[in-house]
Design an enzyme around this catalytic site. Structure first.
Site, PDB file in Angstrom:
ATOM      1  N   LYS A   1      22.009   4.025  38.031  1.00 50.50           N
ATOM      2  CA  LYS A   1      23.454   3.826  37.992  1.00 50.50           C
ATOM      3  C   LYS A   1      23.895   2.911  39.124  1.00 50.50           C
ATOM      4  O   LYS A   1      23.482   3.144  40.249  1.00 50.50           O
ATOM      5  CB  LYS A   1      24.107   5.195  38.132  1.00 50.50           C
TER       6      LYS A   1
ATOM      7  N   LYS B   1      21.080   6.051  42.436  1.00 47.14           N
ATOM      8  CA  LYS B   1      22.512   5.755  42.334  1.00 47.14           C
ATOM      9  C   LYS B   1      22.917   4.936  43.548  1.00 47.14           C
ATOM     10  O   LYS B   1      22.735   5.357  44.684  1.00 47.14           O
ATOM     11  CB  LYS B   1      23.294   7.060  42.274  1.00 47.14           C
TER      12      LYS B   1
HETATM   13  C1  PBG Z   1      30.571  11.274  41.314  1.00 46.32           C
HETATM   14  C2  PBG Z   1      30.463  10.275  40.234  1.00 46.32           C
HETATM   15  C3  PBG Z   1      30.940   8.970  40.264  1.00 46.32           C
HETATM   16  C4  PBG Z   1      30.628   8.414  39.035  1.00 46.32           C
HETATM   17  C5  PBG Z   1      29.974   9.385  38.291  1.00 46.32           C
HETATM   18  N1  PBG Z   1      29.877  10.534  39.055  1.00 46.32           N
HETATM   19  C6  PBG Z   1      31.707   8.251  41.295  1.00 46.32           C
HETATM   20  C7  PBG Z   1      31.190   7.976  42.623  1.00 46.32           C
HETATM   21  O1  PBG Z   1      30.044   8.222  42.961  1.00 46.32           O
HETATM   22  O2  PBG Z   1      32.006   7.506  43.416  1.00 46.32           O
HETATM   23  C8  PBG Z   1      30.944   7.007  38.627  1.00 46.32           C
HETATM   24  C9  PBG Z   1      31.025   6.763  37.175  1.00 46.32           C
HETATM   25  C10 PBG Z   1      31.665   5.489  36.791  1.00 46.32           C
HETATM   26  O3  PBG Z   1      32.031   4.632  37.614  1.00 46.32           O
HETATM   27  O4  PBG Z   1      31.823   5.325  35.578  1.00 46.32           O
HETATM   28  N2  PBG Z   1      31.016  12.503  40.816  1.00 46.32           N
END
Ligand code: PBG
Length: 328
Positions: free
Chosen positions: A252, A199
């Site tokens: 991601k 991520k």
């Molecule tokens: C954190 C989380 C995020 C997303 C999914 N889980 C946000 C982040 O890390 O700031 C992002 C998902 C998206 O942008 O669609 N709980």
């Protein structure tokens, strides 16, 4: 020059039937996971449009049930839940409360739709008063090891409520092991973990932070989420999570990281998920609302590209739409 002197690729593109016959990749309804945002509120009819994500809503438990019901009728196989609690605090207490909003939502949906695969996002950022993904000590640094204990507690509470799978999105080190041990110790050795293994610290999460009310009040997420410049590091993250017990690896965001999905596909034989995140959704929506692009064709092309890159599963805010298009 004779025909046979050069390659006639057009032969296999001449009509829809032939094109279908030689098609290499296709998105299936069962590949799709739809994310939902559920809000803890006394207002049963609460359904608030998310300004930064046209077509997406924050939903009360009751509205969630209605929306999911319609999607299930349309063939939805799986969803992912994000919770927005009434009360936030420094210890993210509502993230692992048995009566927390996600736990309630899981119980309710599991009861109504027993076949639906319910995945819960596991992170503290929606539940901390400062919006960070972990416990913050003086000086502002996120504390890794105390945080993973809480993530394990949150995971157990989701699974006890009936979740089929947990998906930790925090990017703390060692959290997969902590969660696996916690689930095993409590008899849930058959509950899989989908790890947000790779991520990135991405600007593409911008619209989500409005949706989940999780913008950090200070600092950023760069000490735990990955540097967008790195891909060898993605293999190390994936390897570590597999060794700790992850069953599915997620990359991601999706679209800007198709090369990373491909690298994981070529190096591991576990299922891979692509998260087509909020920013990817919102930019397509904005362009479509301006009449600049053909939304359906563009979305289907994106879905196919995730499959072509090597992902098995696609988590996308377009899931309900794609199901509708596939059913036609
Ligand atoms: C954190 C989380 C995020 C997303 C999914 N889980 C946000 C982040 O890390 O700031 C992002 C998902 C998206 O942008 O669609 N709980």
């Amino acid at each position: 020059m004779l025909d046979s002197d050069f390659y006639r690729g057009r032969r296999l593109r001449m009509n829809p039937g032939i094109r279908a016959l030689v098609r290499e990749n296709e998105i299936r309804p069962a590949d799709l996971v739809m994310p939902y945002f559920v809000v803890e509120t006394d207002d049963a009819s609460f359904k608030k449009p998310i300004g930064s994500m046209p077509g997406q809503f924050q939903l009360s438990l009751q509205e969630l049930e209605k929306t999911v019901g319609a999607a299930v009728k349309n063939g939805l196989n799986s969803l992912m839940l994000f919770g927005i609690p009434k009360v936030k605090d420094e210890l993210a207490t509502q993230a692992y409360a048995d009566e927390g909003i996600v736990q309630e939502a899981v119980r309710r949906l599991k009861d109504r739709f027993p076949e639906l695969v319910i995945i819960t996002d596991v992170c503290l950022c929606e539940y901390t008063s400062h919006g960070h993904c972990g416990i913050v000590h003086k000086g502002g640094e996120i504390q890794n090891d105390p945080t993973i204990d809480l993530l394990a507690k949150a995971s157990l509470s989701h699974v006890r409520a009936g979740a089929d799978m947990v998906a930790p999105s925090d990017m703390m080190d060692g959290r997969i092991l902590a969660i696996r041990e916690m689930l095993d110790d409590n008899g849930f050795m058959n509950t899989p973990i989908m790890s947000y293994a790779v991520k990135y610290a991405s600007a593409f999460y911008g619209p989500f932070r409005e949706a989940a009310d999780s913008t950090p009040k200070f600092g950023d997420r760069k000490t735990h989420q990955m540097d967008p410049a790195n891909s060898r590091e993605a293999l190390r993250e994936a390897e570590a999570d597999l060794a700790e017990g992850a069953d599915i690896l997620m990359v991601k965001p999706g679209m800007p990281y198709l090369d990373v999905i491909r690298q994981l596909r070529d190096n591991f034989d576990t299922p891979i998920a692509a998260y087509n995140v909020s920013g990817e959704y919102s930019m397509v929506k904005a362009a479509a609302q301006n009449g600049w692009v053909d939304e359906q064709r563009m979305v289907m092309e994106m879905m196919t590209s995730f499959k072509r890159a090597g992902s098995d599963i696609v988590i996308t805010y377009f899931a309900e739409d794609v199901l509708g298009w596939l059913n036609k």
